[in-house]
Design a protein around this motif. Sequence first.
Motif, PDB file in Angstrom:
ATOM      1  N   GLU A 264     -45.415  90.505 -51.441  1.00  0.00           N
ATOM      2  CA  GLU A 264     -44.979  91.883 -51.175  1.00  0.00           C
ATOM      3  C   GLU A 264     -44.643  92.041 -49.690  1.00  0.00           C
ATOM      4  O   GLU A 264     -43.592  92.570 -49.339  1.00  0.00           O
ATOM      5  CB  GLU A 264     -46.095  92.847 -51.600  1.00  0.00           C
TER       6      GLU A 264
ATOM      7  N   TRP B 156     -42.700  99.858 -65.936  1.00  0.00           N
ATOM      8  CA  TRP B 156     -43.360 100.803 -66.832  1.00  0.00           C
ATOM      9  C   TRP B 156     -42.353 101.600 -67.629  1.00  0.00           C
ATOM     10  O   TRP B 156     -41.158 101.574 -67.333  1.00  0.00           O
ATOM     11  CB  TRP B 156     -44.301 101.724 -66.088  1.00  0.00           C
TER      12      TRP B 156
ATOM     13  N   LEU C 260     -43.468  94.491 -61.441  1.00  0.00           N
ATOM     14  CA  LEU C 260     -44.168  95.687 -61.909  1.00  0.00           C
ATOM     15  C   LEU C 260     -43.157  96.548 -62.648  1.00  0.00           C
ATOM     16  O   LEU C 260     -42.054  96.781 -62.142  1.00  0.00           O
ATOM     17  CB  LEU C 260     -44.712  96.498 -60.722  1.00  0.00           C
TER      18      LEU C 260
ATOM     19  N   LEU D 244     -51.193  98.567 -55.352  1.00  0.00           N
ATOM     20  CA  LEU D 244     -50.959  97.547 -56.376  1.00  0.00           C
ATOM     21  C   LEU D 244     -52.055  97.592 -57.447  1.00  0.00           C
ATOM     22  O   LEU D 244     -51.767  97.554 -58.646  1.00  0.00           O
ATOM     23  CB  LEU D 244     -50.883  96.162 -55.737  1.00  0.00           C
TER      24      LEU D 244
ATOM     25  N   PHE E 100     -47.483  94.326 -65.415  1.00  0.00           N
ATOM     26  CA  PHE E 100     -47.678  93.589 -64.160  1.00  0.00           C
ATOM     27  C   PHE E 100     -47.749  92.113 -64.538  1.00  0.00           C
ATOM     28  O   PHE E 100     -48.742  91.634 -65.073  1.00  0.00           O
ATOM     29  CB  PHE E 100     -48.973  94.050 -63.496  1.00  0.00           C
TER      30      PHE E 100
ATOM     31  N   TYR F 180     -43.711  88.154 -58.747  1.00  0.00           N
ATOM     32  CA  TYR F 180     -44.321  89.154 -59.618  1.00  0.00           C
ATOM     33  C   TYR F 180     -43.305  90.236 -59.943  1.00  0.00           C
ATOM     34  O   TYR F 180     -42.292  90.398 -59.258  1.00  0.00           O
ATOM     35  CB  TYR F 180     -45.569  89.781 -58.971  1.00  0.00           C
TER      36      TYR F 180
ATOM     37  N   LEU G 153     -51.749 100.835 -59.601  1.00  0.00           N
ATOM     38  CA  LEU G 153     -50.698 100.694 -60.603  1.00  0.00           C
ATOM     39  C   LEU G 153     -51.185  99.838 -61.771  1.00  0.00           C
ATOM     40  O   LEU G 153     -50.981 100.188 -62.935  1.00  0.00           O
ATOM     41  CB  LEU G 153     -49.435 100.082 -59.982  1.00  0.00           C
ATOM     42  N   TYR G 154     -51.845  98.745 -61.465  1.00  0.00           N
ATOM     43  CA  TYR G 154     -52.385  97.872 -62.512  1.00  0.00           C
ATOM     44  C   TYR G 154     -53.386  98.637 -63.385  1.00  0.00           C
ATOM     45  O   TYR G 154     -53.332  98.576 -64.617  1.00  0.00           O
ATOM     46  CB  TYR G 154     -53.042  96.652 -61.872  1.00  0.00           C
TER      47      TYR G 154
ATOM     48  N   VAL H 133     -49.492  99.859 -65.830  1.00  0.00           N
ATOM     49  CA  VAL H 133     -48.103  99.415 -65.741  1.00  0.00           C
ATOM     50  C   VAL H 133     -48.025  97.946 -66.127  1.00  0.00           C
ATOM     51  O   VAL H 133     -49.011  97.207 -66.060  1.00  0.00           O
ATOM     52  CB  VAL H 133     -47.496  99.619 -64.321  1.00  0.00           C
TER      53      VAL H 133
END
Length: 145
Positions: free
Chosen positions: A18, A57, A55, A31, A41, A53, A34-35, A39
């Motif tokens: 990131e 949704w 992410l 992060l 991931f 990675y 969100l996990y 979402v």
Amino acid sequence: MIIRKFQYSDLKKVYEIEEMSFSEPYNTDILLKLYELGVGFLVAEEDSEIVGYILFWIKEIDNGHIISLAVDKNYRGTKVGTRLLQTAINIFIDSGIYKINLEVKTQNYKAITFYKSLGFVVDREEINYYEDGSNAFKMHLDCPS
């Protein structure tokens, strides 16, 4: 290379990717939040090392959204991003989602070219979209149903 679900032990490397990828990276708290919110991931793993990675949704009932996609700079150009994005697209399609949206900085020519190569099209430009005042292109992909 394998694509698999994120695990807490992946967080340090995901955050490193990131940081190397974005001028305004999400911090580890975001992060993890969100996990924990559920979402999608996924991580790409090569020789037991996390190399990318994604992410994503379901933002609305019939719209998917790519939140973030990044690949370790040493693995760019090796189809890691393509594999991650295609896996997310397949998950959306399997969930009955056929329109996928994302935002990308207008100056990020490599990312724009990458997304266009996978069928995404630019909808419009959003002025001052990012915290640093940068503009964004809103892009979408219509998947076959």
